[in-house]
Design a protein around this motif. Structure first.
Motif, PDB file in Angstrom:
ATOM      1  N   LEU A  36       0.820  -1.209   0.000  1.00 25.09           N
ATOM      2  CA  LEU A  36       0.000   0.000   0.000  1.00 25.09           C
ATOM      3  C   LEU A  36       0.857   1.264   0.000  1.00 25.09           C
ATOM      4  O   LEU A  36       0.506   2.260  -0.643  1.00 25.09           O
ATOM      5  N   VAL A  37       1.966   1.222   0.703  1.00 29.69           N
ATOM      6  CA  VAL A  37       2.882   2.369   0.693  1.00 29.69           C
ATOM      7  C   VAL A  37       3.456   2.570  -0.710  1.00 29.69           C
ATOM      8  O   VAL A  37       3.546   3.698  -1.219  1.00 29.69           O
ATOM      9  N   ILE A  38       3.835   1.477  -1.373  1.00 29.11           N
ATOM     10  CA  ILE A  38       4.350   1.559  -2.740  1.00 29.11           C
ATOM     11  C   ILE A  38       3.279   2.116  -3.678  1.00 29.11           C
ATOM     12  O   ILE A  38       3.557   2.953  -4.544  1.00 29.11           O
ATOM     13  N   ALA A  39       2.033   1.662  -3.498  1.00 31.88           N
ATOM     14  CA  ALA A  39       0.937   2.168  -4.324  1.00 31.88           C
ATOM     15  C   ALA A  39       0.744   3.667  -4.124  1.00 31.88           C
ATOM     16  O   ALA A  39       0.496   4.405  -5.085  1.00 31.88           O
ATOM     17  N   SER A  40       0.881   4.127  -2.888  1.00 33.05           N
ATOM     18  CA  SER A  40       0.750   5.556  -2.618  1.00 33.05           C
ATOM     19  C   SER A  40       1.878   6.352  -3.276  1.00 33.05           C
ATOM     20  O   SER A  40       1.652   7.435  -3.842  1.00 33.05           O
ATOM     21  N   ILE A  41       3.089   5.820  -3.224  1.00 31.03           N
ATOM     22  CA  ILE A  41       4.223   6.485  -3.873  1.00 31.03           C
ATOM     23  C   ILE A  41       4.003   6.567  -5.382  1.00 31.03           C
ATOM     24  O   ILE A  41       4.271   7.601  -6.023  1.00 31.03           O
ATOM     25  N   ILE A  42       3.512   5.480  -5.973  1.00 30.12           N
ATOM     26  CA  ILE A  42       3.221   5.471  -7.415  1.00 30.12           C
ATOM     27  C   ILE A  42       2.174   6.533  -7.754  1.00 30.12           C
ATOM     28  O   ILE A  42       2.300   7.252  -8.760  1.00 30.12           O
ATOM     29  N   THR A  43       1.158   6.652  -6.919  1.00 32.50           N
ATOM     30  CA  THR A  43       0.097   7.637  -7.168  1.00 32.50           C
ATOM     31  C   THR A  43       0.651   9.049  -7.253  1.00 32.50           C
ATOM     32  O   THR A  43       0.357   9.799  -8.199  1.00 32.50           O
ATOM     33  N   TRP A  44       1.478   9.423  -6.285  1.00 33.57           N
ATOM     34  CA  TRP A  44       2.002  10.787  -6.269  1.00 33.57           C
ATOM     35  C   TRP A  44       3.059  11.005  -7.348  1.00 33.57           C
ATOM     36  O   TRP A  44       3.210  12.123  -7.862  1.00 33.57           O
ATOM     37  N   THR A  45       3.780   9.942  -7.707  1.00 31.30           N
ATOM     38  CA  THR A  45       4.739  10.058  -8.809  1.00 31.30           C
ATOM     39  C   THR A  45       4.012  10.317 -10.123  1.00 31.30           C
ATOM     40  O   THR A  45       4.419  11.188 -10.921  1.00 31.30           O
ATOM     41  N   VAL A  46       2.948   9.558 -10.361  1.00 30.87           N
ATOM     42  CA  VAL A  46       2.144   9.761 -11.574  1.00 30.87           C
ATOM     43  C   VAL A  46       1.537  11.163 -11.571  1.00 30.87           C
ATOM     44  O   VAL A  46       1.488  11.829 -12.618  1.00 30.87           O
ATOM     45  N   PHE A  47       1.079  11.616 -10.418  1.00 27.88           N
ATOM     46  CA  PHE A  47       0.476  12.947 -10.332  1.00 27.88           C
ATOM     47  C   PHE A  47       1.458  14.035 -10.756  1.00 27.88           C
ATOM     48  O   PHE A  47       1.126  14.912 -11.568  1.00 27.88           O
ATOM     49  N   ILE A  48       2.678  13.979 -10.247  1.00 29.39           N
ATOM     50  CA  ILE A  48       3.674  15.005 -10.575  1.00 29.39           C
ATOM     51  C   ILE A  48       4.074  14.926 -12.041  1.00 29.39           C
ATOM     52  O   ILE A  48       4.067  15.942 -12.757  1.00 29.39           O
ATOM     53  N   ALA A  49       4.404  13.710 -12.509  1.00 24.84           N
ATOM     54  CA  ALA A  49       4.864  13.548 -13.891  1.00 24.84           C
ATOM     55  C   ALA A  49       3.768  13.904 -14.890  1.00 24.84           C
ATOM     56  O   ALA A  49       4.013  14.592 -15.890  1.00 24.84           O
ATOM     57  N   LYS A  50       2.551  13.441 -14.628  1.00 22.48           N
ATOM     58  CA  LYS A  50       1.453  13.683 -15.571  1.00 22.48           C
ATOM     59  C   LYS A  50       1.014  15.135 -15.555  1.00 22.48           C
ATOM     60  O   LYS A  50       0.584  15.668 -16.590  1.00 22.48           O
ATOM     61  N   SER A  51       1.086  15.786 -14.414  1.00 23.73           N
ATOM     62  CA  SER A  51       0.731  17.204 -14.344  1.00 23.73           C
ATOM     63  C   SER A  51       1.657  18.029 -15.224  1.00 23.73           C
ATOM     64  O   SER A  51       1.205  18.914 -15.968  1.00 23.73           O
ATOM     65  N   ILE A  52       2.950  17.731 -15.167  1.00 17.99           N
ATOM     66  CA  ILE A  52       3.920  18.449 -16.001  1.00 17.99           C
ATOM     67  C   ILE A  52       3.656  18.164 -17.478  1.00 17.99           C
ATOM     68  O   ILE A  52       3.652  19.072 -18.320  1.00 17.99           O
ATOM     69  N   PRO A 190      -6.488   9.483  -2.491  1.00 22.01           N
ATOM     70  CA  PRO A 190      -5.799  10.363  -3.440  1.00 22.01           C
ATOM     71  C   PRO A 190      -5.815   9.817  -4.865  1.00 22.01           C
ATOM     72  O   PRO A 190      -5.907  10.586  -5.828  1.00 22.01           O
ATOM     73  N   ALA A 191      -5.701   8.496  -5.022  1.00 25.68           N
ATOM     74  CA  ALA A 191      -5.692   7.910  -6.363  1.00 25.68           C
ATOM     75  C   ALA A 191      -6.993   8.203  -7.100  1.00 25.68           C
ATOM     76  O   ALA A 191      -6.981   8.559  -8.285  1.00 25.68           O
ATOM     77  N   VAL A 192      -8.124   8.071  -6.409  1.00 25.00           N
ATOM     78  CA  VAL A 192      -9.420   8.345  -7.038  1.00 25.00           C
ATOM     79  C   VAL A 192      -9.564   9.825  -7.380  1.00 25.00           C
ATOM     80  O   VAL A 192      -9.995  10.187  -8.482  1.00 25.00           O
ATOM     81  N   VAL A 193      -9.181  10.699  -6.452  1.00 26.98           N
ATOM     82  CA  VAL A 193      -9.290  12.140  -6.684  1.00 26.98           C
ATOM     83  C   VAL A 193      -8.395  12.566  -7.845  1.00 26.98           C
ATOM     84  O   VAL A 193      -8.820  13.332  -8.740  1.00 26.98           O
ATOM     85  N   ILE A 194      -7.166  12.093  -7.861  1.00 28.30           N
ATOM     86  CA  ILE A 194      -6.225  12.462  -8.919  1.00 28.30           C
ATOM     87  C   ILE A 194      -6.670  11.902 -10.264  1.00 28.30           C
ATOM     88  O   ILE A 194      -6.556  12.567 -11.310  1.00 28.30           O
ATOM     89  N   TYR A 195      -7.199  10.672 -10.264  1.00 21.66           N
ATOM     90  CA  TYR A 195      -7.684  10.084 -11.523  1.00 21.66           C
ATOM     91  C   TYR A 195      -8.818  10.932 -12.110  1.00 21.66           C
ATOM     92  O   TYR A 195      -8.830  11.215 -13.314  1.00 21.66           O
ATOM     93  N   ASN A 196      -9.757  11.336 -11.285  1.00 19.27           N
ATOM     94  CA  ASN A 196     -10.862  12.170 -11.771  1.00 19.27           C
ATOM     95  C   ASN A 196     -10.365  13.525 -12.268  1.00 19.27           C
ATOM     96  O   ASN A 196     -10.874  14.063 -13.266  1.00 19.27           O
ATOM     97  N   HIS A 197      -9.365  14.072 -11.584  1.00 21.88           N
ATOM     98  CA  HIS A 197      -8.775  15.346 -12.020  1.00 21.88           C
ATOM     99  C   HIS A 197      -8.139  15.194 -13.410  1.00 21.88           C
ATOM    100  O   HIS A 197      -8.372  16.020 -14.300  1.00 21.88           O
ATOM    101  N   PHE A 198      -7.373  14.130 -13.592  1.00 26.73           N
ATOM    102  CA  PHE A 198      -6.730  13.914 -14.884  1.00 26.73           C
ATOM    103  C   PHE A 198      -7.755  13.605 -15.975  1.00 26.73           C
ATOM    104  O   PHE A 198      -7.553  13.972 -17.141  1.00 26.73           O
ATOM    105  N   ALA A 199      -8.835  12.914 -15.625  1.00 25.58           N
ATOM    106  CA  ALA A 199      -9.877  12.616 -16.615  1.00 25.58           C
ATOM    107  C   ALA A 199     -10.461  13.913 -17.171  1.00 25.58           C
ATOM    108  O   ALA A 199     -10.694  14.025 -18.391  1.00 25.58           O
ATOM    109  N   ARG A 200     -10.679  14.897 -16.306  1.00 28.82           N
ATOM    110  CA  ARG A 200     -11.190  16.194 -16.768  1.00 28.82           C
ATOM    111  C   ARG A 200     -10.151  16.931 -17.600  1.00 28.82           C
ATOM    112  O   ARG A 200     -10.481  17.528 -18.637  1.00 28.82           O
TER     113      ARG A 200
END
Length: 234
Positions: A36-52, A190-200
């Motif tokens: 679960l910790v690894i999954a959380s790290i992946i979530t925030w890594t994707v958030f930063i990289a995909k936002s850029i 956070p994964a659900v919130v970030i996914y919905n943000h990226f979907a928009r």
């Protein structure tokens, strides 16, 4: 007189920190927590990289749309706009249809087909790495629940082995179980919130690309109506 079972029972643990609970957890619960910790790290890594990535792509798409809207014909496009991949697809079709430019409807259909394929490619590029967020958001609570069930099961096993319901026996297993539940929620929410943000964000980007395709097609149509459309090299 004190009961022998109570007199022999160990003291209630007072240091149930996150690190302490993890250290004394069963190996199954530890594995769940680490996952679960690894999954959380992946979530925030994707958030930063995909936002850029999305911010850069959005700026480029808006610049392309502005350049297309400002031009009166395909030949009058600014150099930066003319070098874009979307324009290159239209020019490639015009070049391959050099001997059939009189067939306006056929040319438009072929260009539309190329532009639609380009939009689909852009959509696939934008969604790369985002779908894992949906997977984490959907599965993390259940993974945490598995750790919870396992921790509670260990707590009941401890009760059965020591023949006592003393809090010092029950508390560690329950604490481990609750920690696994908490980590599951920390990974999932956070994964659900970030996914919905990226979907928009991706939907908005696709709309800009679609507008650019329509604007480019209008330029081609104008040139066809004027009779000024030429294949590269003519």
């Amino acid at each position: 007189m004190a009961c022998p079972a109570m007199a022999a029972s160990p003291e209630i643990p007072t240091q149930l920190s996150v690190g302490g609970m993890f250290a004394q957890a069963d190996w199954v619960v530890k594995t769940v927590m680490i996952g679960l910790v690894i999954a959380s790290i992946i979530t925030w890594t994707v958030f930063i990289a995909k936002s850029i990535e999305l911010r850069r792509a959005r700026q480029e798409a808006e610049g392309l749309l502005a350049g297309l809207n400002a031009a009166r014909s395909l030949s009058a496009l600014p150099t930066e706009t003319a070098a874009d991949e979307l324009v290159a697809h239209a020019r490639a079709e015009i070049s391959q249809s050099a001997e059939a430019l009189h067939d306006r409807d056929g040319l438009k259909e072929r260009i539309i087909s190329r532009l639609e394929r380009h939009e689909a490619l852009v959509s696939r590029r934008m969604t790369q790495g985002v779908t894992i967020l949906a997977t984490i958001g959907a599965t993390a609570p259940f993974v945490g629940l598995f750790g919870t069930v396992w921790g509670i099961m260990n707590a009941f096993i401890g009760i059965a082995e020591k023949q006592t319901t003393n809090l010092s026996v029950v508390a560690p297993g329950i604490a481990e179980a609750l920690l696994a539940t908490a980590l599951g929620l920390v990974a999932a929410i956070p994964a659900v919130v970030i996914y919905n943000h990226f979907a928009r964000q991706i939907a908005a980007h696709r709309a800009i690309v679609s507008d650019s395709s329509a604007t480019l097609l209008r330029l081609v149509s104008r040139d066809l109506s004027r009779g000024t459309l030429q294949a590269e090299g003519d």
